[in-house]
Design an enzyme around this catalytic site. Structure first.
Site, mmCIF file in Angstrom:
data_model
loop_
_atom_site.group_PDB
_atom_site.id
_atom_site.type_symbol
_atom_site.label_atom_id
_atom_site.label_comp_id
_atom_site.label_asym_id
_atom_site.label_seq_id
_atom_site.Cartn_x
_atom_site.Cartn_y
_atom_site.Cartn_z
ATOM 1 N N GLU A 1 -5.343 4.762 13.820
ATOM 2 C CA GLU A 1 -6.287 3.853 14.481
ATOM 3 C C GLU A 1 -6.967 4.441 15.701
ATOM 4 O OE1 GLU A 1 -2.254 2.906 16.369
ATOM 5 O OE2 GLU A 1 -3.005 3.371 14.365
ATOM 6 N N TYR B 1 -0.706 4.409 10.596
ATOM 7 C CA TYR B 1 -1.051 3.453 11.646
ATOM 8 C C TYR B 1 0.188 3.253 12.507
ATOM 9 C CZ TYR B 1 -5.351 2.055 9.207
ATOM 10 O OH TYR B 1 -6.582 2.043 8.621
ATOM 11 N N HIS C 1 -0.179 1.513 16.037
ATOM 12 C CA HIS C 1 -0.401 0.283 16.814
ATOM 13 C C HIS C 1 0.687 0.111 17.875
ATOM 14 C CE1 HIS C 1 -3.674 -0.954 14.238
ATOM 15 N NE2 HIS C 1 -2.921 -0.862 13.168
ATOM 16 N N LYS D 1 1.759 1.680 7.298
ATOM 17 C CA LYS D 1 2.052 0.851 8.463
ATOM 18 C C LYS D 1 3.048 1.527 9.394
ATOM 19 C CE LYS D 1 0.723 -2.456 9.500
ATOM 20 N NZ LYS D 1 -0.455 -2.634 10.403
ATOM 21 N N ASP E 1 -2.696 -7.022 15.111
ATOM 22 C CA ASP E 1 -2.041 -5.711 15.131
ATOM 23 C C ASP E 1 -1.966 -5.128 16.533
ATOM 24 O OD1 ASP E 1 -1.159 -5.171 12.589
ATOM 25 O OD2 ASP E 1 -3.015 -4.262 11.914
ATOM 26 N N ARG F 1 0.830 -1.203 0.000
ATOM 27 C CA ARG F 1 0.000 0.000 0.000
ATOM 28 C C ARG F 1 0.864 1.252 0.000
ATOM 29 N NH1 ARG F 1 -3.599 -1.546 5.145
ATOM 30 N NH2 ARG F 1 -1.634 -2.590 5.662
#
Length: 371
Positions: free
Chosen positions: A118, A94, A96, A75, A270, A15
């Site tokens: 998130e 993101y 996480h 990510k 995740d 992505r």
């Protein structure tokens, strides 16, 4: 503002954080967009489309990170990218962080401003930047699970929807949020016998109405979860506590009583996973077996369908990115309390309760650092 878009380097992550359409809008608004060579290629966006949109193609990741004021990713950064962190850099991606104390340490040490997709909230108090990837992952979880039920991949040799005269597979979905609802849609659509477990009785009522009785619902407790997983051919974990480590709903003891060749797809991995026997895997090495049960715990499942995932993600993230570019991160965060919910680290301070509680750290509220 100078916006940097590096190429993702997590295993099989294809992505990209900004599409050519987004780059064009940013450039038209007076901003500079630096895109690493081939950053969007695997998502179906070649370099020349970014150039046509007015972005600058930069050959090395280091140059993107070094020259950008805000870096936009998909990510969380991996260890090779930690060297690029610097004080005052805005990182929009993101993160996480709950199960990643080392990444948290590095972001804090380098005084990065980290805004995590998130945990951003909207006026309806939902998670608008997590939702599109939860939709993708939820739907993919059934496709993946159906594939791993095939004998050659270690499964029980069961066709998810069965055929006339032969019963379908039993699918147990843990959690009735975005992941669980989308997983249930696909599993029901494929003809499986689907049971969904959730702690929220009102949500179970909503889902019972939504699926017109084609979905079986169970209130979440250890007895019901144990029974449902024991009967299941496929278990899909979709439990989320925003920003925090996922609770272990399915215990090792429960897994040990599951059918041999049954499959677990833990989409919550995740955030640490909601299955006790789950551990993070990659697209290169996606599965392993515990007590005869196949586990698929890839931490970036949507990366396998990058074109769909990139478009779905950037549809949601881009308005926030444009606001950050136009106002600057500080003013954008001050102006939007929902965006401020996404602030996880700020110049050496941890600013999200869920991350702090998961890692046993001190934290401060975003409002206290922004004023």
């Amino acid at each position: 503002m100078i916006i940097g878009v590096p190429k993702e380097i997590k295993d099989h992550e294809a992505r990209v954080g900004v599409t050519p359409a987004g780059a064009k809008a940013l450039v038209e608004a007076g901003h500079v967009v630096l895109v690493e060579t081939h950053a969007g290629t695997q998502s179906g966006f070649p370099d020349h489309e970014y150039q046509d949109a007015g972005a600058e193609i930069v050959g090395e990741a280091g140059n993107v990170w070094a020259n950008a004021e805000t870096v936009v990713k998909v990510k969380e950064p991996v260890e090779k990218e930690y060297v690029f962190f610097r004080e005052g850099l805005v990182l929009f991606t993101y993160l996480h962080l709950a199960p990643l104390p080392e990444l948290t340490n590095r972001l804090l040490e380098k005084k990065v401003i980290g805004i995590a997709y998130e945990t951003v909230r909207d006026r309806a108090n939902t998670l608008p930047l997590l939702t599109p990837m939860s939709e993708v992952a939820g739907r993919m979880s059934v496709q993946v699970g159906a594939s791993y039920l095939e004998k050659e991949k270690g499964g029980r040799g069961i066709l998810l929807g069965g055929v006339p005269g032969v019963p379908p597979a039993n699918v147990c979905v843990i959690g009735g949020g975005i992941v669980g609802t989308n997983a249930a849609k696909i599993a029901v659509g494929m003809g499986a016998h689907v049971t969904l477990v959730d702690v929220n009785l009102n949500r179970l009522r909503e889902l019972d109405d939504l699926f017109l009785g084609r979905l079986h619902t169970l209130a979440s407790n250890s007895y019901n979860v144990g029974r449902a997983t024991r009967e299941a051919d496929l278990v899909i974990g979709g439990v989320l506590i925003p920003g925090a480590t996922a609770p272990k709903i399915v215990t090792h003891a429960m897994v040990s009583k599951m059918k041999k060749g049954a499959v677990i797809v833990d989409v919550a991995i995740d955030q640490g996973g909601c299955v006790e026997t789950a551990r993070p895997t990659s697209h290169s090495d996606p599965s392993y077996v515990v007590d005869g049960v196949v586990h698929y715990c890839v931490t970036n499942m949507p990366g396998a369908v990058p074109h769909t995932s990139t478009l779905a993600l950037t549809n949601a993230t881009f308005p926030y990115l444009m606001r950050i570019a136009n106002l600057g991160a500080t003013e954008a965060l001050k102006a939007d309390a929902g965006l401020a919910e996404g602030l996880n680290v700020w110049k050496g301070q941890l600013t999200h309760r869920g991350v702090a509680e998961s890692q046993g750290r001190e934290w401060v509220a975003p409002a206290s650092v922004l004023n």
